[in-house]
Scaffold this motif. Structure first.
Motif, PDB file in Angstrom:
ATOM      1  N   LEU A 156      28.844 -28.934 -16.835  1.00  0.00           N
ATOM      2  CA  LEU A 156      30.655 -28.203 -16.576  1.00  0.00           C
ATOM      3  C   LEU A 156      30.824 -27.204 -16.682  1.00  0.00           C
ATOM      4  CD1 LEU A 156      31.739 -30.476 -19.417  1.00  0.00           C
ATOM      5  CD2 LEU A 156      31.890 -30.858 -17.062  1.00  0.00           C
ATOM      6  N   MET A 157      29.191 -26.440 -16.690  1.00  0.00           N
ATOM      7  CA  MET A 157      29.471 -24.861 -16.318  1.00  0.00           C
ATOM      8  C   MET A 157      29.488 -24.280 -15.261  1.00  0.00           C
ATOM      9  SD  MET A 157      26.940 -23.255 -19.168  1.00  0.00           S
ATOM     10  CE  MET A 157      27.670 -23.695 -21.080  1.00  0.00           C
ATOM     11  N   ALA A 158      30.824 -23.908 -14.670  1.00  0.00           N
ATOM     12  CA  ALA A 158      30.888 -23.431 -12.766  1.00  0.00           C
ATOM     13  C   ALA A 158      30.232 -23.085 -12.403  1.00  0.00           C
ATOM     14  CB  ALA A 158      32.072 -23.532 -12.544  1.00  0.00           C
ATOM     15  N   THR A 159      29.107 -21.894 -13.110  1.00  0.00           N
ATOM     16  CA  THR A 159      27.854 -21.306 -12.465  1.00  0.00           C
ATOM     17  C   THR A 159      26.833 -21.368 -13.523  1.00  0.00           C
ATOM     18  OG1 THR A 159      29.434 -18.960 -13.471  1.00  0.00           O
ATOM     19  CG2 THR A 159      29.955 -19.609 -11.621  1.00  0.00           C
ATOM     20  N   THR A 160      25.796 -20.244 -12.495  1.00  0.00           N
ATOM     21  CA  THR A 160      25.327 -20.072 -13.982  1.00  0.00           C
ATOM     22  C   THR A 160      24.891 -18.686 -13.972  1.00  0.00           C
ATOM     23  OG1 THR A 160      22.204 -20.112 -13.123  1.00  0.00           O
ATOM     24  CG2 THR A 160      23.622 -19.918 -11.964  1.00  0.00           C
ATOM     25  N   SER A 161      24.470 -18.211 -15.053  1.00  0.00           N
ATOM     26  CA  SER A 161      24.419 -17.109 -15.630  1.00  0.00           C
ATOM     27  C   SER A 161      23.299 -16.143 -14.795  1.00  0.00           C
ATOM     28  CB  SER A 161      23.737 -16.919 -17.122  1.00  0.00           C
ATOM     29  OG  SER A 161      23.047 -17.513 -17.593  1.00  0.00           O
ATOM     30  N   LEU A 162      22.075 -17.059 -14.838  1.00  0.00           N
ATOM     31  CA  LEU A 162      20.813 -16.810 -13.563  1.00  0.00           C
ATOM     32  C   LEU A 162      21.320 -15.866 -12.392  1.00  0.00           C
ATOM     33  CD1 LEU A 162      18.064 -19.316 -14.270  1.00  0.00           C
ATOM     34  CD2 LEU A 162      18.184 -16.926 -15.156  1.00  0.00           C
ATOM     35  N   ALA A 163      22.318 -16.013 -11.711  1.00  0.00           N
ATOM     36  CA  ALA A 163      23.410 -15.232 -10.201  1.00  0.00           C
ATOM     37  C   ALA A 163      23.363 -13.930 -10.888  1.00  0.00           C
ATOM     38  CB  ALA A 163      24.400 -15.637 -10.155  1.00  0.00           C
ATOM     39  N   ALA A 164      23.559 -13.316 -12.403  1.00  0.00           N
ATOM     40  CA  ALA A 164      23.917 -11.946 -12.222  1.00  0.00           C
ATOM     41  C   ALA A 164      22.770 -11.398 -11.811  1.00  0.00           C
ATOM     42  CB  ALA A 164      24.125 -11.766 -14.114  1.00  0.00           C
ATOM     43  N   GLU A 165      22.662 -10.055 -11.572  1.00  0.00           N
ATOM     44  CA  GLU A 165      21.676  -8.997 -10.784  1.00  0.00           C
ATOM     45  C   GLU A 165      20.793  -8.916 -12.037  1.00  0.00           C
ATOM     46  OE1 GLU A 165      19.661  -6.545  -7.856  1.00  0.00           O
ATOM     47  OE2 GLU A 165      21.636  -7.882  -7.614  1.00  0.00           O
ATOM     48  N   GLY A 166      19.823  -8.947 -11.169  1.00  0.00           N
ATOM     49  CA  GLY A 166      18.495  -8.708 -12.998  1.00  0.00           C
ATOM     50  C   GLY A 166      17.524 -10.017 -14.125  1.00  0.00           C
ATOM     51  N   ARG A 167      19.177 -11.183 -14.285  1.00  0.00           N
ATOM     52  CA  ARG A 167      18.935 -11.958 -14.896  1.00  0.00           C
ATOM     53  C   ARG A 167      18.411 -12.706 -14.957  1.00  0.00           C
ATOM     54  NH1 ARG A 167      18.356 -12.966 -20.395  1.00  0.00           N
ATOM     55  NH2 ARG A 167      18.860 -15.114 -20.537  1.00  0.00           N
ATOM     56  N   GLY A 168      17.885 -12.920 -13.615  1.00  0.00           N
ATOM     57  CA  GLY A 168      16.791 -14.275 -12.969  1.00  0.00           C
ATOM     58  C   GLY A 168      14.731 -13.481 -13.936  1.00  0.00           C
ATOM     59  N   ALA A 169      14.454 -12.335 -13.501  1.00  0.00           N
ATOM     60  CA  ALA A 169      13.836 -11.690 -14.117  1.00  0.00           C
ATOM     61  C   ALA A 169      13.528 -12.202 -15.035  1.00  0.00           C
ATOM     62  CB  ALA A 169      13.453 -10.013 -12.636  1.00  0.00           C
ATOM     63  N   ALA A 170      14.879 -10.996 -15.983  1.00  0.00           N
ATOM     64  CA  ALA A 170      14.402 -10.842 -17.057  1.00  0.00           C
ATOM     65  C   ALA A 170      14.459 -12.641 -18.304  1.00  0.00           C
ATOM     66  CB  ALA A 170      15.924 -10.432 -17.800  1.00  0.00           C
ATOM     67  N   ALA A 171      14.904 -13.523 -17.541  1.00  0.00           N
ATOM     68  CA  ALA A 171      14.821 -14.484 -18.252  1.00  0.00           C
ATOM     69  C   ALA A 171      13.284 -15.411 -17.766  1.00  0.00           C
ATOM     70  CB  ALA A 171      16.218 -15.926 -17.722  1.00  0.00           C
ATOM     71  N   LEU A 172      13.086 -15.214 -17.052  1.00  0.00           N
ATOM     72  CA  LEU A 172      11.399 -15.336 -17.038  1.00  0.00           C
ATOM     73  C   LEU A 172      10.837 -14.586 -18.324  1.00  0.00           C
ATOM     74  CD1 LEU A 172      11.128 -15.843 -12.923  1.00  0.00           C
ATOM     75  CD2 LEU A 172      10.986 -17.352 -14.698  1.00  0.00           C
ATOM     76  N   ASN A 173      11.185 -13.699 -17.959  1.00  0.00           N
ATOM     77  CA  ASN A 173      10.251 -12.123 -18.788  1.00  0.00           C
ATOM     78  C   ASN A 173      10.698 -12.890 -20.580  1.00  0.00           C
ATOM     79  OD1 ASN A 173       8.853 -10.882 -17.152  1.00  0.00           O
ATOM     80  ND2 ASN A 173      10.082  -9.633 -17.360  1.00  0.00           N
ATOM     81  N   GLU A 174      11.569 -13.557 -20.805  1.00  0.00           N
ATOM     82  CA  GLU A 174      11.640 -14.449 -22.304  1.00  0.00           C
ATOM     83  C   GLU A 174      11.360 -15.271 -22.090  1.00  0.00           C
ATOM     84  OE1 GLU A 174      16.095 -14.127 -22.105  1.00  0.00           O
ATOM     85  OE2 GLU A 174      15.944 -12.331 -21.879  1.00  0.00           O
ATOM     86  N   HIS A 175      10.790 -16.037 -20.114  1.00  0.00           N
ATOM     87  CA  HIS A 175      10.533 -17.670 -20.921  1.00  0.00           C
ATOM     88  C   HIS A 175       8.450 -17.105 -20.676  1.00  0.00           C
ATOM     89  CE1 HIS A 175      13.037 -20.080 -18.143  1.00  0.00           C
ATOM     90  NE2 HIS A 175      13.746 -19.344 -19.798  1.00  0.00           N
ATOM     91  N   GLN A 176       8.046 -15.863 -20.423  1.00  0.00           N
ATOM     92  CA  GLN A 176       7.066 -15.727 -21.229  1.00  0.00           C
ATOM     93  C   GLN A 176       6.588 -15.230 -22.943  1.00  0.00           C
ATOM     94  OE1 GLN A 176       4.165 -16.029 -18.630  1.00  0.00           O
ATOM     95  NE2 GLN A 176       2.938 -16.388 -20.540  1.00  0.00           N
ATOM     96  N   VAL A 177       7.674 -14.829 -23.103  1.00  0.00           N
ATOM     97  CA  VAL A 177       7.288 -14.846 -25.036  1.00  0.00           C
ATOM     98  C   VAL A 177       7.443 -15.619 -25.244  1.00  0.00           C
ATOM     99  CG1 VAL A 177       8.489 -13.550 -26.883  1.00  0.00           C
ATOM    100  CG2 VAL A 177       8.634 -12.147 -24.778  1.00  0.00           C
ATOM    101  N   ILE A 178       8.523 -16.474 -25.205  1.00  0.00           N
ATOM    102  CA  ILE A 178       8.379 -18.253 -25.037  1.00  0.00           C
ATOM    103  C   ILE A 178       6.939 -18.424 -25.673  1.00  0.00           C
ATOM    104  CG2 ILE A 178       9.591 -20.167 -25.952  1.00  0.00           C
ATOM    105  CD1 ILE A 178      11.692 -18.924 -24.296  1.00  0.00           C
ATOM    106  N   VAL A 179       6.578 -18.920 -23.855  1.00  0.00           N
ATOM    107  CA  VAL A 179       5.401 -19.260 -23.855  1.00  0.00           C
ATOM    108  C   VAL A 179       4.420 -18.756 -24.894  1.00  0.00           C
ATOM    109  CG1 VAL A 179       3.461 -19.944 -22.217  1.00  0.00           C
ATOM    110  CG2 VAL A 179       6.358 -20.075 -22.101  1.00  0.00           C
ATOM    111  N   ASP A 180       4.125 -17.652 -24.904  1.00  0.00           N
ATOM    112  CA  ASP A 180       3.036 -17.254 -25.279  1.00  0.00           C
ATOM    113  C   ASP A 180       2.832 -17.324 -26.862  1.00  0.00           C
ATOM    114  OD1 ASP A 180       1.968 -15.704 -23.065  1.00  0.00           O
ATOM    115  OD2 ASP A 180       2.737 -13.781 -24.085  1.00  0.00           O
ATOM    116  N   ALA A 181       4.630 -17.605 -27.264  1.00  0.00           N
ATOM    117  CA  ALA A 181       4.006 -17.884 -29.034  1.00  0.00           C
ATOM    118  C   ALA A 181       4.145 -18.922 -29.432  1.00  0.00           C
ATOM    119  CB  ALA A 181       5.892 -17.304 -29.652  1.00  0.00           C
ATOM    120  N   ILE A 182       4.328 -19.561 -28.358  1.00  0.00           N
ATOM    121  CA  ILE A 182       3.995 -21.570 -28.354  1.00  0.00           C
ATOM    122  C   ILE A 182       2.745 -21.617 -28.444  1.00  0.00           C
ATOM    123  CG2 ILE A 182       4.422 -23.901 -27.326  1.00  0.00           C
ATOM    124  CD1 ILE A 182       7.162 -23.080 -26.696  1.00  0.00           C
ATOM    125  N   ARG A 183       1.845 -21.323 -27.276  1.00  0.00           N
ATOM    126  CA  ARG A 183      -0.009 -21.357 -27.584  1.00  0.00           C
ATOM    127  C   ARG A 183      -0.394 -20.571 -28.265  1.00  0.00           C
ATOM    128  NH1 ARG A 183       0.613 -17.756 -22.852  1.00  0.00           N
ATOM    129  NH2 ARG A 183      -0.089 -19.569 -21.453  1.00  0.00           N
TER     130      ARG A 183
END
Length: 216
Positions: A156-183
């Protein structure tokens, strides 16, 4: 003797998916006859699907019409609180239970998604797949079911927060931290990293909403 007839299409799932991918956005009116034509089903299953979606608060009444619901500030805040806790738990359990192959799939997703940083819509779809993979890696079916409900409301959210300038790259870096911890089977670090990731996304969404509400 098994029937040769194809299985009846699930109108509920088709409408829900159309909302999820943005074909129908918050505020859009849903017309029974138009939906039946679009999905190639009779009006009866469409009517039942609309009633079900209204019961789940994914649709709202606007006079006599049904429209895709939207989330107000309080609903958004409540949703993110629940999402943060449940996703944090999923990451913790993934760090405990995920197979080596599941972790590799998560890593492959991050590597592929870095090519999508200039395409917010595609990155948003990839982001949902990534989070869904973490949910599955928790190996807890009841948690997965509850997160499915959370993500249904997030449609129901009309927009994605990933559309903000720089958010996409930052989110992927955050994903990497999560996966490193899981690994590394670091349960608390995975939990904390996932919650921090959701917090960053929430801050970005609030910033976007504030700018939209104050623009002339």
């Amino acid at each position: 003797m098994p029937s040769d007839k194809p299985a009846q299409k699930d109108a509920y799932e088709m409408i829900l998916e159309a909302i999820d991918v943005g074909i129908y956005k918050p505020g859009d009116r849903l017309v029974e006859s138009e939906l039946a034509d679009r999905f190639g089903v009779s009006r009866t299953p469409v009517r039942e699907a609309l009633q079900r979606l209204e019961t789940q608060s994914l649709l709202a009444r606007d006079g006599r019409s049904l429209i895709v619901a939207s989330l107000d500030h309080n609903q958004l805040a409540e949703l993110y609180v629940v999402r943060s806790e449940l996703e944090g738990l999923a990451a913790r359990l993934a760090a405990r239970h995920a197979a080596v192959e599941e972790v590799q799939v998560l890593q492959n997703m991050i590597d592929a998604d870095r090519k999508l940083v200039e395409d917010p819509a595609a990155l948003a779809r990839a982001n949902r797949r990534f989070h869904r993979q973490i949910h599955l890696a928790s190996h807890n079916r009841y948690l997965v079911q509850q997160l499915d409900l959370v993500y249904r409301s997030m449609a129901l959210m009309a927009t994605t927060s990933l559309a903000a300038e720089g958010r996409g790259a930052a989110a992927l870096n955050e994903h990497q931290v999560i996966v490193d911890a899981i690994r590394g089977h670091k349960e608390q670090e995975a939990y904390d990293a996932l919650k921090a990731h959701i917090s960053s996304a929430f801050v970005q969404r609030l910033t976007q909403d504030s700018a939209a509400n104050t623009s002339p």
